[in-house]
Design a protein around this motif. Structure first.
Motif, PDB file in Angstrom:
ATOM      1  N   ALA A  91       4.700 -11.505 -12.480  1.00 11.73           N
ATOM      2  CA  ALA A  91       3.234 -11.488 -12.488  1.00 11.73           C
ATOM      3  C   ALA A  91       2.739 -10.188 -13.108  1.00 11.73           C
ATOM      4  O   ALA A  91       1.605 -10.114 -13.588  1.00 11.73           O
ATOM      5  CB  ALA A  91       2.691 -11.611 -11.064  1.00 11.73           C
ATOM      6  N   GLY A  92       3.598  -9.171 -13.121  1.00 14.42           N
ATOM      7  CA  GLY A  92       3.231  -7.882 -13.706  1.00 14.42           C
ATOM      8  C   GLY A  92       4.099  -6.771 -13.139  1.00 14.42           C
ATOM      9  O   GLY A  92       4.911  -6.982 -12.231  1.00 14.42           O
ATOM     10  N   SER A  93       3.924  -5.573 -13.693  1.00 12.55           N
ATOM     11  CA  SER A  93       4.717  -4.417 -13.265  1.00 12.55           C
ATOM     12  C   SER A  93       3.916  -3.544 -12.308  1.00 12.55           C
ATOM     13  O   SER A  93       2.727  -3.778 -12.067  1.00 12.55           O
ATOM     14  CB  SER A  93       5.107  -3.582 -14.489  1.00 12.55           C
ATOM     15  OG  SER A  93       3.938  -2.989 -15.058  1.00 12.55           O
ATOM     16  N   ALA A  94       4.565  -2.515 -11.783  1.00 10.56           N
ATOM     17  CA  ALA A  94       3.902  -1.575 -10.869  1.00 10.56           C
ATOM     18  C   ALA A  94       2.687  -0.944 -11.539  1.00 10.56           C
ATOM     19  O   ALA A  94       1.662  -0.718 -10.900  1.00 10.56           O
ATOM     20  CB  ALA A  94       4.895  -0.490 -10.443  1.00 10.56           C
ATOM     21  N   LYS A  95       2.784  -0.703 -12.827  1.00  6.37           N
ATOM     22  CA  LYS A  95       1.675  -0.107 -13.572  1.00  6.37           C
ATOM     23  C   LYS A  95       0.460  -1.032 -13.574  1.00  6.37           C
ATOM     24  O   LYS A  95      -0.683  -0.583 -13.479  1.00  6.37           O
ATOM     25  CB  LYS A  95       2.116   0.187 -15.008  1.00  6.37           C
ATOM     26  CG  LYS A  95       1.081   0.940 -15.839  1.00  6.37           C
ATOM     27  CD  LYS A  95       1.618   1.241 -17.228  1.00  6.37           C
ATOM     28  CE  LYS A  95       0.579   1.976 -18.076  1.00  6.37           C
ATOM     29  NZ  LYS A  95       1.076   2.241 -19.438  1.00  6.37           N
ATOM     30  N   ASP A  96       0.694  -2.326 -13.663  1.00  6.22           N
ATOM     31  CA  ASP A  96      -0.397  -3.303 -13.692  1.00  6.22           C
ATOM     32  C   ASP A  96      -1.132  -3.365 -12.348  1.00  6.22           C
ATOM     33  O   ASP A  96      -2.303  -3.718 -12.292  1.00  6.22           O
ATOM     34  CB  ASP A  96       0.140  -4.697 -14.029  1.00  6.22           C
ATOM     35  CG  ASP A  96       0.789  -4.761 -15.399  1.00  6.22           C
ATOM     36  OD1 ASP A  96       0.239  -4.136 -16.326  1.00  6.22           O
ATOM     37  OD2 ASP A  96       1.839  -5.412 -15.542  1.00  6.22           O
ATOM     38  N   PHE A  97      -0.416  -3.022 -11.269  1.00  7.73           N
ATOM     39  CA  PHE A  97      -0.988  -3.133  -9.928  1.00  7.73           C
ATOM     40  C   PHE A  97      -1.082  -1.771  -9.243  1.00  7.73           C
ATOM     41  O   PHE A  97      -0.981  -1.669  -8.019  1.00  7.73           O
ATOM     42  CB  PHE A  97      -0.141  -4.084  -9.076  1.00  7.73           C
ATOM     43  CG  PHE A  97      -0.049  -5.480  -9.631  1.00  7.73           C
ATOM     44  CD1 PHE A  97      -1.139  -6.338  -9.592  1.00  7.73           C
ATOM     45  CD2 PHE A  97       1.130  -5.947 -10.197  1.00  7.73           C
ATOM     46  CE1 PHE A  97      -1.058  -7.623 -10.105  1.00  7.73           C
ATOM     47  CE2 PHE A  97       1.230  -7.236 -10.715  1.00  7.73           C
ATOM     48  CZ  PHE A  97       0.121  -8.079 -10.666  1.00  7.73           C
ATOM     49  N   ALA A  98      -1.301  -0.732 -10.029  1.00  8.58           N
ATOM     50  CA  ALA A  98      -1.272   0.638  -9.506  1.00  8.58           C
ATOM     51  C   ALA A  98      -2.316   0.908  -8.430  1.00  8.58           C
ATOM     52  O   ALA A  98      -2.113   1.750  -7.557  1.00  8.58           O
ATOM     53  CB  ALA A  98      -1.452   1.637 -10.657  1.00  8.58           C
ATOM     54  N   LYS A  99      -3.457   0.211  -8.466  1.00  9.53           N
ATOM     55  CA  LYS A  99      -4.536   0.472  -7.509  1.00  9.53           C
ATOM     56  C   LYS A  99      -4.688  -0.632  -6.451  1.00  9.53           C
ATOM     57  O   LYS A  99      -5.679  -0.675  -5.729  1.00  9.53           O
ATOM     58  CB  LYS A  99      -5.862   0.656  -8.257  1.00  9.53           C
ATOM     59  CG  LYS A  99      -5.913   1.913  -9.118  1.00  9.53           C
ATOM     60  CD  LYS A  99      -7.267   2.056  -9.791  1.00  9.53           C
ATOM     61  CE  LYS A  99      -7.342   3.313 -10.641  1.00  9.53           C
ATOM     62  NZ  LYS A  99      -7.292   4.542  -9.842  1.00  9.53           N
ATOM     63  N   VAL A 100      -3.706  -1.518  -6.381  1.00  6.38           N
ATOM     64  CA  VAL A 100      -3.798  -2.647  -5.448  1.00  6.38           C
ATOM     65  C   VAL A 100      -3.119  -2.306  -4.119  1.00  6.38           C
ATOM     66  O   VAL A 100      -2.015  -1.771  -4.101  1.00  6.38           O
ATOM     67  CB  VAL A 100      -3.137  -3.901  -6.058  1.00  6.38           C
ATOM     68  CG1 VAL A 100      -3.104  -5.036  -5.040  1.00  6.38           C
ATOM     69  CG2 VAL A 100      -3.884  -4.335  -7.305  1.00  6.38           C
ATOM     70  N   THR A 101      -3.788  -2.644  -3.013  1.00  6.51           N
ATOM     71  CA  THR A 101      -3.176  -2.543  -1.689  1.00  6.51           C
ATOM     72  C   THR A 101      -2.576  -3.904  -1.361  1.00  6.51           C
ATOM     73  O   THR A 101      -3.259  -4.926  -1.403  1.00  6.51           O
ATOM     74  CB  THR A 101      -4.218  -2.194  -0.615  1.00  6.51           C
ATOM     75  OG1 THR A 101      -4.876  -0.983  -0.961  1.00  6.51           O
ATOM     76  CG2 THR A 101      -3.550  -2.020   0.742  1.00  6.51           C
ATOM     77  N   TRP A 102      -1.284  -3.894  -1.050  1.00  5.81           N
ATOM     78  CA  TRP A 102      -0.586  -5.137  -0.731  1.00  5.81           C
ATOM     79  C   TRP A 102      -0.388  -5.243   0.773  1.00  5.81           C
ATOM     80  O   TRP A 102      -0.003  -4.277   1.423  1.00  5.81           O
ATOM     81  CB  TRP A 102       0.784  -5.180  -1.421  1.00  5.81           C
ATOM     82  CG  TRP A 102       0.728  -5.180  -2.909  1.00  5.81           C
ATOM     83  CD1 TRP A 102       1.004  -4.132  -3.747  1.00  5.81           C
ATOM     84  CD2 TRP A 102       0.397  -6.279  -3.770  1.00  5.81           C
ATOM     85  NE1 TRP A 102       0.864  -4.506  -5.058  1.00  5.81           N
ATOM     86  CE2 TRP A 102       0.488  -5.823  -5.103  1.00  5.81           C
ATOM     87  CE3 TRP A 102       0.034  -7.601  -3.534  1.00  5.81           C
ATOM     88  CZ2 TRP A 102       0.232  -6.640  -6.196  1.00  5.81           C
ATOM     89  CZ3 TRP A 102      -0.224  -8.423  -4.619  1.00  5.81           C
ATOM     90  CH2 TRP A 102      -0.126  -7.943  -5.933  1.00  5.81           C
ATOM     91  N   TYR A 103      -0.596  -6.440   1.322  1.00  3.72           N
ATOM     92  CA  TYR A 103      -0.349  -6.698   2.735  1.00  3.72           C
ATOM     93  C   TYR A 103       0.797  -7.699   2.862  1.00  3.72           C
ATOM     94  O   TYR A 103       0.773  -8.759   2.246  1.00  3.72           O
ATOM     95  CB  TYR A 103      -1.604  -7.235   3.420  1.00  3.72           C
ATOM     96  CG  TYR A 103      -2.620  -6.146   3.668  1.00  3.72           C
ATOM     97  CD1 TYR A 103      -2.590  -5.421   4.863  1.00  3.72           C
ATOM     98  CD2 TYR A 103      -3.580  -5.814   2.724  1.00  3.72           C
ATOM     99  CE1 TYR A 103      -3.500  -4.398   5.101  1.00  3.72           C
ATOM    100  CE2 TYR A 103      -4.484  -4.794   2.954  1.00  3.72           C
ATOM    101  CZ  TYR A 103      -4.444  -4.093   4.144  1.00  3.72           C
ATOM    102  OH  TYR A 103      -5.338  -3.073   4.371  1.00  3.72           O
ATOM    103  N   THR A 104       1.809  -7.333   3.666  1.00  2.00           N
ATOM    104  CA  THR A 104       2.988  -8.183   3.824  1.00  2.00           C
ATOM    105  C   THR A 104       2.665  -9.409   4.673  1.00  2.00           C
ATOM    106  O   THR A 104       2.039  -9.298   5.727  1.00  2.00           O
ATOM    107  CB  THR A 104       4.125  -7.392   4.488  1.00  2.00           C
ATOM    108  OG1 THR A 104       3.652  -6.832   5.725  1.00  2.00           O
ATOM    109  CG2 THR A 104       4.591  -6.260   3.593  1.00  2.00           C
ATOM    110  N   GLU A 105       3.099 -10.573   4.205  1.00  2.00           N
ATOM    111  CA  GLU A 105       2.902 -11.818   4.961  1.00  2.00           C
ATOM    112  C   GLU A 105       4.220 -12.435   5.405  1.00  2.00           C
ATOM    113  O   GLU A 105       4.321 -12.974   6.497  1.00  2.00           O
ATOM    114  CB  GLU A 105       2.120 -12.833   4.116  1.00  2.00           C
ATOM    115  CG  GLU A 105       0.669 -12.444   3.903  1.00  2.00           C
ATOM    116  CD  GLU A 105      -0.190 -13.629   3.504  1.00  2.00           C
ATOM    117  OE1 GLU A 105       0.358 -14.691   3.140  1.00  2.00           O
ATOM    118  OE2 GLU A 105      -1.421 -13.490   3.551  1.00  2.00           O
TER     119      GLU A 105
END
Length: 400
Positions: A91-105
């Motif tokens: 879906a993309g690399s760490a750079k693409d999601f640098a400002k996203v907060t992820w919540y574990t499900e």
């Protein structure tokens, strides 16, 4: 010469060709450029390259997965986010999601033998907004309090280099009703949104006023007395819910104690910037307590109004959740916004609190303390222009 020409024609006739055909053919050969053949060759080669497709990546196998107890926040440090547990489409690399907060499900064991690897632990995650989702290897997930995770808000530079301390009870500490979420409470989010250091001085079970037999070392007075506020530039205060629910102190006692502690904080540091944060709504016995009389003989709304009056008497900005446009906790959402469905926020709600508090702090930052770089630049330009003009005048006079 004439004989030679006739002989040529005669030979051509015998071979079944006309003279004009020979001449034309010869001319065509002499004018055909070598580059044309090369160009055709390149086109053919290019055509072959276009039709050639890469071998598909074989899918990994999901061995087992479990739903996590609570969705906790992380950011991605490196690596990739995959769209499925097959781990063969990014879906993309760490750079693409640098400002996203992820919540574990979900937590899962995935077998990557088909991809040349073995079993490893992966998490199925969703962004805080719920708009992005995917699978991330556990080693690439990093707690929000660690690493480079820049989600600073606009004008957070007001707090650049400033030291912030947050005083309060279990909701400041980051307790979810069952356990303390280390470095996941709203003070940690303040440090990210304001891009500065924040000391969490919250204490589980703390009271604003004297807690009597239930007093703790983290009550407001001992906490204030144990800190020298010369060491801080900004402080947030958030107490009161335990005073409402567990002790019989009067509103007058609470007001007096709050005043005394603010005075002490100001005596340590007259330039200290203070923000007051009123208690969030609680749901004792699954009922909204805003207008229910507690042990002290007052409602939660009475308590909030009393605290707000003290803060305003010192010109301290007050965050009143009742008037907040986002309506953080309501009768409709409290069962999923509060992890114990009564009082203590979920990890996701702590992020929402941190964002709202940070925005409030920025919006209510003292105007006289805001440094205007534009004014400074303008002043410098004016001074430079004045000096240049003076030099020109001086030169002109000398010349005359």
């Amino acid at each position: 010469m004439i004989k030679l020409r006739y002989m040529t024609i005669a030979i051509a006739t015998l071979m079944g060709m006309s003279a004009s055909t020979m001449v034309t053919s010869a001319a065509a050969k002499s004018t055909t450029p070598t580059a044309t053949a090369t160009s055709s060759s390149n086109k053919a080669s290019s055509s072959k390259k276009t039709t050639k497709t890469a071998n598909p990546i074989p899918a990994a196998t999901l061995v087992k997965s479990t739903t996590v107890d609570e969705e906790l926040p992380y950011h991605i440090e490196k690596g990739y986010v995959y769209t499925t547990s097959g781990l063969n489409k990014q879906a993309g690399s760490a750079k693409d999601f640098a400002k996203v907060t992820w919540y574990t499900e979900k937590k899962a064991v995935i077998d990557r033998t088909a991809q040349g690897s073995g079993n490893s632990v992966w998490y199925y995650v969703k962004s805080g907004s719920g708009q992005q989702a995917g699978w991330i290897w556990q080693g690439n997930l990093e707690p929000i309090s660690e690493g480079n995770f820049d989600i600073a808000m606009k004008n957070s530079d007001y707090f650049k280099g400033k030291k912030v301390i947050s005083l309060g009870d279990s909701i400041t500490k980051g307790y979810d009703g069952y356990e303390t979420l280390d470095n996941m409470g709203y003070p940690t989010w303040l440090s990210r949104y304001l891009n500065t250091s924040v000391t969490n001085a919250g204490y589980n079970g703390a009271f604003l006023c004297d807690g009597g037999e239930e007093e703790t070392d983290g009550d407001m007075t001992p906490t204030v007395n144990s800190h020298n506020f010369k060491n801080y530039d900004v402080a947030t205060i958030s107490y009161g819910t335990n005073d409402y629910g567990h002790v019989s102190n009067s509103l007058a006692d609470i007001e007096t104690t709050l005043r005394q502690n603010i005075k002490k904080m100001k005596s340590d540091n007259k330039n200290l910037i203070i923000y007051g944060i009123l208690p969030i709504t609680r749901y004792d016995a699954d009922s909204n307590s805003d207008n229910v009389i507690g042990k002290g003989g007052f409602t939660m709304n009475d308590l909030r109004d009393a605290e707000a009056a003290v803060y305003k008497s010192y010109n301290i900005p007050v965050l009143d959740w009742r008037n907040d446009s986002t309506q953080l906790i309501t009768d409709a959402n409290h069962k999923y916004r509060l992890y114990d469905e009564r009082l203590h926020p979920t990890a996701k709600t702590y992020q929402l609190m941190g964002r709202e508090i940070a925005k409030f702090m920025i919006d209510n930052y003292p105007k006289d303390k805001i440094k205007s770089t534009k004014k400074t630049t303008s002043s410098k330009k004016t001074t430079t222009t004045a000096k240049t003009t003076a030099k020109k005048v001086s030169t002109t006079n000398t010349t005359k």
